[in-house]
Design a protein around this motif. Structure first.
Motif, PDB file in Angstrom:
ATOM      1  N   GLY A  28      35.789  45.140  43.278  1.00 64.05           N
ATOM      2  CA  GLY A  28      35.531  44.775  41.886  1.00 64.05           C
ATOM      3  C   GLY A  28      35.707  43.293  41.621  1.00 64.05           C
ATOM      4  O   GLY A  28      34.911  42.668  40.909  1.00 64.05           O
ATOM      5  N   LEU A  29      36.766  42.700  42.193  1.00 65.52           N
ATOM      6  CA  LEU A  29      37.015  41.272  41.992  1.00 65.52           C
ATOM      7  C   LEU A  29      35.879  40.425  42.564  1.00 65.52           C
ATOM      8  O   LEU A  29      35.411  39.474  41.930  1.00 65.52           O
ATOM      9  CB  LEU A  29      38.340  40.876  42.640  1.00 65.52           C
ATOM     10  CG  LEU A  29      39.617  41.381  41.960  1.00 65.52           C
ATOM     11  CD1 LEU A  29      40.832  41.071  42.826  1.00 65.52           C
ATOM     12  CD2 LEU A  29      39.791  40.759  40.580  1.00 65.52           C
ATOM     13  N   VAL A  30      35.440  40.769  43.773  1.00 63.41           N
ATOM     14  CA  VAL A  30      34.366  40.007  44.397  1.00 63.41           C
ATOM     15  C   VAL A  30      33.047  40.209  43.658  1.00 63.41           C
ATOM     16  O   VAL A  30      32.287  39.264  43.436  1.00 63.41           O
ATOM     17  CB  VAL A  30      34.236  40.383  45.887  1.00 63.41           C
ATOM     18  CG1 VAL A  30      33.005  39.734  46.506  1.00 63.41           C
ATOM     19  CG2 VAL A  30      35.487  39.961  46.644  1.00 63.41           C
ATOM     20  N   LEU A  31      32.778  41.436  43.262  1.00 61.00           N
ATOM     21  CA  LEU A  31      31.559  41.716  42.508  1.00 61.00           C
ATOM     22  C   LEU A  31      31.515  40.901  41.227  1.00 61.00           C
ATOM     23  O   LEU A  31      30.470  40.349  40.854  1.00 61.00           O
ATOM     24  CB  LEU A  31      31.472  43.211  42.198  1.00 61.00           C
ATOM     25  CG  LEU A  31      30.236  43.686  41.430  1.00 61.00           C
ATOM     26  CD1 LEU A  31      28.950  43.387  42.190  1.00 61.00           C
ATOM     27  CD2 LEU A  31      30.336  45.184  41.127  1.00 61.00           C
ATOM     28  N   ARG A  32      32.645  40.795  40.554  1.00 60.61           N
ATOM     29  CA  ARG A  32      32.724  39.998  39.329  1.00 60.61           C
ATOM     30  C   ARG A  32      32.440  38.524  39.614  1.00 60.61           C
ATOM     31  O   ARG A  32      31.701  37.862  38.862  1.00 60.61           O
ATOM     32  CB  ARG A  32      34.118  40.150  38.725  1.00 60.61           C
ATOM     33  CG  ARG A  32      34.410  39.282  37.507  1.00 60.61           C
ATOM     34  CD  ARG A  32      33.603  39.682  36.314  1.00 60.61           C
ATOM     35  NE  ARG A  32      34.055  38.988  35.125  1.00 60.61           N
ATOM     36  CZ  ARG A  32      33.405  38.990  33.968  1.00 60.61           C
ATOM     37  NH1 ARG A  32      32.269  39.661  33.853  1.00 60.61           N
ATOM     38  NH2 ARG A  32      33.881  38.347  32.924  1.00 60.61           N
ATOM     39  N   LEU A  33      32.992  37.982  40.700  1.00 63.83           N
ATOM     40  CA  LEU A  33      32.759  36.588  41.057  1.00 63.83           C
ATOM     41  C   LEU A  33      31.285  36.314  41.349  1.00 63.83           C
ATOM     42  O   LEU A  33      30.774  35.238  41.055  1.00 63.83           O
ATOM     43  CB  LEU A  33      33.600  36.214  42.276  1.00 63.83           C
ATOM     44  CG  LEU A  33      35.099  36.027  42.049  1.00 63.83           C
ATOM     45  CD1 LEU A  33      35.825  35.892  43.380  1.00 63.83           C
ATOM     46  CD2 LEU A  33      35.369  34.801  41.177  1.00 63.83           C
ATOM     47  N   LEU A  34      30.612  37.304  41.918  1.00 63.93           N
ATOM     48  CA  LEU A  34      29.202  37.141  42.255  1.00 63.93           C
ATOM     49  C   LEU A  34      28.293  37.210  41.024  1.00 63.93           C
ATOM     50  O   LEU A  34      27.127  36.839  41.086  1.00 63.93           O
ATOM     51  CB  LEU A  34      28.776  38.222  43.253  1.00 63.93           C
ATOM     52  CG  LEU A  34      29.433  38.160  44.634  1.00 63.93           C
ATOM     53  CD1 LEU A  34      29.035  39.373  45.456  1.00 63.93           C
ATOM     54  CD2 LEU A  34      29.054  36.874  45.366  1.00 63.93           C
TER      55      LEU A  34
END
Length: 318
Positions: A46-52
């Motif tokens: 979720g954290l990485v998806l948000r950053l992308l």
């Protein structure tokens, strides 16, 4: 605009990260640096998806002080959550990082009560009818009633899975993506009664074709640390396989690399990218993650750099 993706990361952890110069079992170690933060496959994804630039909605079981810390931390990143609060505390994962290698000590997951299972499905039902994309990440807590998920109606939904245990009901209904590592792939082959003959030059084509013919999986991806990442699908019943070698980098921390790969594929697919483009994007994201200490510190500009360098690196598997 990116579409919301419901992430079911049902077994989160409070991460304690210890950095030492050299880790030797049986010896006394003086820790150079300690970090603590929310973790687990769903949280990392979720954290990485948000950053992308994606829009995750994270659903997880949270308990006690560490559960509250996780909720506050994820909220601070601007990510919407649908927590299910439980009596037992969220587990702790202790990781020792030394010379680019990680040793993980993972506590047992909490044990859910019948009431907490009921609370989960009621909360999930609040979002299910309006959700078109669902990502299942990792293991389930102890006592989790898997039939609650297997009985859901998947009609009109794109289902993505980064797990191996307790997922047979989902795979039989059909999924957009199954992303597993090499060890998990061998477990799947064993469950399906397929031989594991790694020395055969036809191993990948034979086994992946058999898996895709038996189960309604649109895209099958197998990661294997520093080895090539392989992706497979059937197009009009014909086998298509590709692989890509991740670039060599100075590794800071590998924790969550697979979760970051999964997030990269989710984002790429949500943007309408083609099969090979999804593989390139996901590999670039996983590589960039390994350069930094935590998934939340991933550098998007590095993802773009790796993506450009990998654009022509996809090889076809015959």
């Amino acid at each position: 605009m990116s579409q919301e993706i419901l992430i079911l990361g049902l077994n989160p952890a409070w991460q304690r990260l210890f950095y030492v110069d050299k880790f030797t079992p049986g010896e006394v170690h003086r820790i150079k640096k300690v970090e603590e933060y929310g973790s687990g496959k769903g949280i990392n994804c979720g954290l990485v998806l948000r950053l992308l630039g994606g829009v995750p909605l994270m659903m997880h079981f949270l308990g006690s002080e560490h559960g509250s810390r996780i909720f506050d931390e994820i909220s601070a990143y601007g990510i919407q959550q649908a927590p299910v609060w439980i009596k037992e505390p969220t587990r702790i994962c202790t990781t020792v990082v030394s010379e680019g290698e990680s040793t993980e000590l993972i506590e047992p997951s909490p044990v859910l009560s019948d009431f907490e299972n009921e609370d989960f499905i009621q909360t999930l039902n609040d979002y299910w009818s309006t959700t078109q994309s669902v990502a299942l990440c990792g293991t389930f807590p102890q006592g989790f009633n898997q039939s609650l998920l297997n009985d859901l109606d998947f009609t009109g939904k794109k289902i993505y899975v980064d797990a191996i245990e307790g997922i047979d009901g989902w795979l039989e209904k059909g999924v957009e993506l199954l992303k597993i590592n090499m060890q998990e792939y061998c477990k799947l082959l064993t469950r399906l009664g397929l031989p594991i003959v790694l020395s055969s030059p036809q191993f990948w084509k034979m086994t992946a074709t058999a898996v895709l013919e038996r189960l309604p999986i649109k895209n099958l991806v197998v990661t294997d640390e520093d080895s090539p990442v392989r992706a497979f699908r059937l197009v009009e019943k014909k086998f298509q396989g590709v692989q890509i070698q991740p670039p060599q980098i100075q590794v800071n921390n590998r924790i969550g690399a697979g979760d970051s790969f999964f997030a990269g594929w989710l984002f790429a697919d949500s943007q309408g990218m083609e099969f090979e483009q999804c593989l390139v994007k996901a590999t670039a994201v996983a590589t960039a993650r390994c350069e930094v200490d935590r998934p939340c510190n991933l550098k998007v500009e590095r993802v773009a750099e790796f993506e450009a360098s990998l654009a022509d690196a996809v090889e076809k598997l015959e």
